[in-house]
Enzyme design. Structure first.
Site, PDB file in Angstrom:
ATOM      1  N   GLY A  10       0.593  -1.308  -0.197  1.00 53.63           N
ATOM      2  CA  GLY A  10      -0.251  -0.214  -0.173  1.00 53.63           C
ATOM      3  C   GLY A  10       0.437   1.556   0.174  1.00 53.63           C
ATOM      4  O   GLY A  10       1.952   1.017  -0.150  1.00 53.63           O
ATOM      5  N   CYS A  11       0.094   2.466   0.032  1.00 48.82           N
ATOM      6  CA  CYS A  11       0.944   3.610  -0.349  1.00 48.82           C
ATOM      7  C   CYS A  11       1.439   3.899   0.422  1.00 48.82           C
ATOM      8  O   CYS A  11       2.501   4.456   0.836  1.00 48.82           O
ATOM      9  CB  CYS A  11      -0.021   4.679  -1.079  1.00 48.82           C
ATOM     10  SG  CYS A  11      -1.586   4.523  -1.038  1.00 48.82           S
ATOM     11  N   HIS A  12       0.713   4.590   1.364  1.00 47.72           N
ATOM     12  CA  HIS A  12       0.423   4.970   2.453  1.00 47.72           C
ATOM     13  C   HIS A  12       2.418   3.954   4.060  1.00 47.72           C
ATOM     14  O   HIS A  12       2.928   4.264   3.870  1.00 47.72           O
ATOM     15  CB  HIS A  12      -0.342   5.195   3.873  1.00 47.72           C
ATOM     16  CG  HIS A  12      -0.990   6.460   3.415  1.00 47.72           C
ATOM     17  ND1 HIS A  12      -0.662   7.308   3.424  1.00 47.72           N
ATOM     18  CD2 HIS A  12      -2.213   6.147   2.944  1.00 47.72           C
ATOM     19  CE1 HIS A  12      -1.760   8.325   3.144  1.00 47.72           C
ATOM     20  NE2 HIS A  12      -3.182   7.299   2.506  1.00 47.72           N
ATOM     21  N   ALA A  13       1.234   2.261   3.123  1.00 49.25           N
ATOM     22  CA  ALA A  13       2.371   1.795   4.487  1.00 49.25           C
ATOM     23  C   ALA A  13       3.418   1.651   3.796  1.00 49.25           C
ATOM     24  O   ALA A  13       4.753   1.214   4.161  1.00 49.25           O
ATOM     25  CB  ALA A  13       1.918  -0.122   3.748  1.00 49.25           C
ATOM     26  N   SER A  14       3.995   1.474   2.856  1.00 59.24           N
ATOM     27  CA  SER A  14       5.310   1.434   2.011  1.00 59.24           C
ATOM     28  C   SER A  14       6.122   2.951   2.489  1.00 59.24           C
ATOM     29  O   SER A  14       7.420   2.734   2.801  1.00 59.24           O
ATOM     30  CB  SER A  14       5.130   2.433   0.248  1.00 59.24           C
ATOM     31  OG  SER A  14       4.974   1.423  -0.070  1.00 59.24           O
TER      32      SER A  14
END
Length: 312
Positions: free
Chosen positions: A119-123
């Site tokens: 995921g983007c935030h997770a990255s």
């Protein structure tokens, strides 16, 4: 691992969404892949999709979670590499987590036919926290907070339309969401970083199309080392790949969430002082946060240089 030969066949299931469109854009100039396309009238037809999925060397799933799970069930070809950009398989057994810069992940991606795109935030969070937990600089039970600024393209076509054609005065400012602390990226943040406690997570949509900035503050009392130890851990962790440690990369005392818009790499940096350390990652929510990461994973699976076709 797929044995590389010219003109591998690629299918994008969900090519009309923002992630699928960016993947298609990045593949357009490549001479080593052929994109399988479906006519508009059969784009959602199950049989047409099944045929395309099984004819592909690499299939990107740019679909909602339930549809991605259904698509995986349509794949019968054991050689088809499936790269799922949804949330559906990021913590699932048997799926490689597609963040190759993390220790051991590149080899797992190269040998897998099931790859879950982060995921983007997770990255951004994982890039900052996982190397420090692994190095023993943060304890697994540490209580963290994270603020993540994202361009509005991360919300898909409806949010893009809201900002570009139906904006209200409220759209001019940052808009905090996921107020109940149940954001869908939290499970992978916990699992991949090896944390026992979910961070207090504050995602904020900002009024620019793309770009992302994730900020994790750490108090010295929670750090089992010094800020210089953190910098050394990042240098060691990100010696190769699309994540780079950057020293003093601010813009005159500011850090813009739009700096990496249009790019497919990521920077991590360390600010603050001896008492309060500020960890920052900056990238494009559609780049290293989605489509760029997906193509990087495809490149690794195909055995070609992982920056092929990417903007870095």
């Amino acid at each position: 691992m797929v044995n590389y030969s010219p003109m591998k066949k690629v299918f994008i299931d969900g090519s009309a969404g923002t992630t699928g469109l960016r993947i298609r854009e990045r593949l357009a100039s490549r001479t080593d892949v052929e994109v399988i396309t479906l006519a508009e009238e059969v784009r959602k037809d199950v049989n047409a999709r099944r045929d395309a999925l099984n004819a592909a060397d690499v299939a990107f799933l740019c679909l909602p979670d339930a549809a991605a799970i259904e698509a995986v069930g349509l794949v019968e070809n054991p050689k088809t590499v499936v790269i799922d950009t949804s949330t559906a398989h990021r913590t699932a057994a048997g799926w490689a987590y597609g963040f190759p810069e993390l220790a051991g992940r590149r080899a797992s991606i190269a040998s897998s036919t099931r790859i879950a795109n982060p995921g983007c935030h997770a990255s951004g969070f994982i890039a900052l926290v996982e190397p420090l937990v692994r190095a023993g600089l943060l304890a697994p039970d540490v209580a963290l907070a994270a603020t993540s600024l994202t361009g509005y393209s991360g919300g898909g076509k409806k949010m893009i339309a809201d900002y570009e054609t139906a904006a209200t005065p409220l759209h001019a400012g940052g808009r905090l969401y996921a107020l109940g602390q149940t954001h869908k990226h939290l499970p992978e943040m916990l699992k991949v970083c090896g944390l026992a406690t979910a961070p207090a997570f504050l995602p904020i949509v900002v009024p620019h199309h793309s770009g992302m900035e994730v900020v994790v503050p750490v108090f010295a009392r929670d750090l089992k080392g010094t800020p210089d130890d953190v910098r050394a851990a990042y240098r060691a962790a990100y010696a190769e790949g699309l994540v780079h440690y950057v020293e003093g990369g601010d813009e005159g005392g500011f850090l813009s969430s739009a700096k990496y818009a249009g790019r497919d790499d990521m920077e991590v940096s360390v600010y603050g002082n001896a008492e309060r350390i500020v960890l920052v990652s900056r990238f494009d929510n559609l780049g290293k946060g989605a489509s760029g990461a997906a193509i990087q994973n495809m490149n690794i699976a195909l055995g070609v240089p992982e920056t092929t076709g990417l903007v870095v």
